[in-house]
Design an enzyme around this catalytic site. Structure first.
Site, PDB file in Angstrom:
ATOM      1  N   SER A  70      57.183 -58.519 -22.568  1.00 24.17           N
ATOM      2  CA  SER A  70      57.586 -58.512 -21.166  1.00 24.17           C
ATOM      3  C   SER A  70      59.033 -58.982 -20.972  1.00 24.17           C
ATOM      4  O   SER A  70      59.605 -58.761 -19.916  1.00 24.17           O
ATOM      5  CB  SER A  70      56.639 -59.381 -20.332  1.00 24.17           C
ATOM      6  N   LYS A  84      58.955 -65.511 -17.625  1.00 26.25           N
ATOM      7  CA  LYS A  84      59.513 -64.665 -16.572  1.00 26.25           C
ATOM      8  C   LYS A  84      60.892 -65.185 -16.179  1.00 26.25           C
ATOM      9  O   LYS A  84      61.201 -66.358 -16.398  1.00 26.25           O
ATOM     10  CB  LYS A  84      58.617 -64.705 -15.324  1.00 26.25           C
TER      11      LYS A  84
END
Lengths: 217, 217
Positions: A136, A173
């Site tokens: 990710s 993130k």
DNA sequence: TGACATAGTTACTAAATAATAACTATATCA
DNA sequence: TGATATAGTTATTATTTAGTAACTATGTCA
């Protein structure tokens, strides 16, 4: 040090300089003297702020118990400094030329393995590694299998890469604070961002990525 | 160098260990506690002896003001410490969970700075860092500014990332041995591969990338 | 043997240090 | 405007810490 106020910067700088010159950290009174303020409550609040932002750690009740946590301190311009402070470093190698080219205290049973690292990059108890799984963050050049060095902290700045706990699972993130919410953005177009609105409690920030370590076989 | 008594050695070792673990020196009471003696006069005399023999310095009246004067001197031949994994060169951090998410001996004048690293990642003498410049390996998740840990070697395996010296300049490429030549492939479609044919002498392999280290501010 | 260095004890004091209470002041923000 | 974060003051207190006094004990050395 963009996250610090001018005053906090000068406190941090003084601590760093004092530590280098004396071999041990200053007392609050000594910091107050340097800032030319009287009393030490002002100092206490500066230290609390520095601690909250992850730049130092302290041990309540102990004198001179300030520790610098910043990994940038592990760099050194010259060899003499490294050798003089050898006991503070695990090992050192030359750098030549350039090439063109919910777990603030992780429980014992979660520990998979151990890896050694420069002490100055990890003085505090609130620092640990996470092994990266998934892709990710691939566009931030963070890959499956990398070790991410995490500094525990509940707050973050825009564009910091953070560890968030989502549904009981840790995930990396990029952090953005926006008008009425926080956006946690993956660095991979195949993944959707996470939005945290005020009061939502199933997502929390655990820490900030301060280093990436990768071993190629 | 003057000799230390057994007791003085253990005092010195404790101070050194404490300093490394905590980032600041111990108090006399903490030393006394470790030695399992009561009161701190005994400690004071040990410190005075260590100071007289040149192993430490102190600042009268200051708390935690012990400085080690020769940090490279190790009395950590102490087996217990080595076994406990607390020898002076290594420091350990836990790894928790997983996240979804032509210079074999580089000349002195090329050295830009120093960085410390796990000694296990760098057993041999022929290991050093290169600071990455440019984006030719971006699809291998290697960025500008990263430190590439290089092991000196003239040979390589298919798909190894190697340091090649091209026209006197070091560059990172992925290594492929093909029918009648060697191909050095950038991990960026904007860059063309280099072909090394038998007998060409202006391109040479210097070493292999065995690690990537990145510090995020 | 006596002199000396090392190593320890208990009891104590004074200074250094961290922490708290109760205030004031200023700038920024929505 | 009021709320909030930052930065400061004076005064006080409790704890931590370094240092001292007066003593015992053991080994080594000449």
């Amino acid at each position: 040090m963009n996250e610090l106020t001018e005053r906090q910067k000068s406190v941090y700088t003084f601590i760093s300089t004092y530590q280098k010159q004396n071999g041990y950290p200053p007392t609050m009174q000594e910091i107050a003297g340097h800032l030319k303020i009287s009393g030490n409550l002002g100092v206490i609040r500066h230290l609390t702020a520095l601690e909250k932002k992850g730049f130092i750690t302290r041990t309540p009740g102990n004198s001179r118990s300030i520790r610098l946590t910043s990994p940038s301190l592990s760099y050194s311009e010259n060899r003499e400094q490294m050798i003089a402070g050898e006991d503070q470093f695990s090992f050192f190698l030359p750098v030549v030329g350039t090439v063109r080219a919910g777990m603030p205290q992780p429980p014992e049973e979660d520990i998979q393995e151990y890896y050694s690292i420069d002490r100055n990059a990890a003085r505090s108890g609130g620092t640990f590694f996470l092994k990266v799984k998934g892709d990710s963050m691939i566009n931030a050049a963070i890959c499956e299998g990398d070790l991410a060095l995490i500094r525990s902290q509940a707050v973050a700045q825009d564009r910091d890469i953070v560890v968030a706990l989502v549904d009981g699972e840790a995930t990396l993130k990029r952090f953005y604070r926006e008008t009425d919410h926080i956006r946690l953005q993956p660095e991979n177009p195949d993944y959707a961002p996470l939005i945290i609105r005020e009061g939502s409690s199933d997502i929390s920030i655990i820490g900030k990525v301060v280093g990436i370590y990768r071993t190629l076989s």
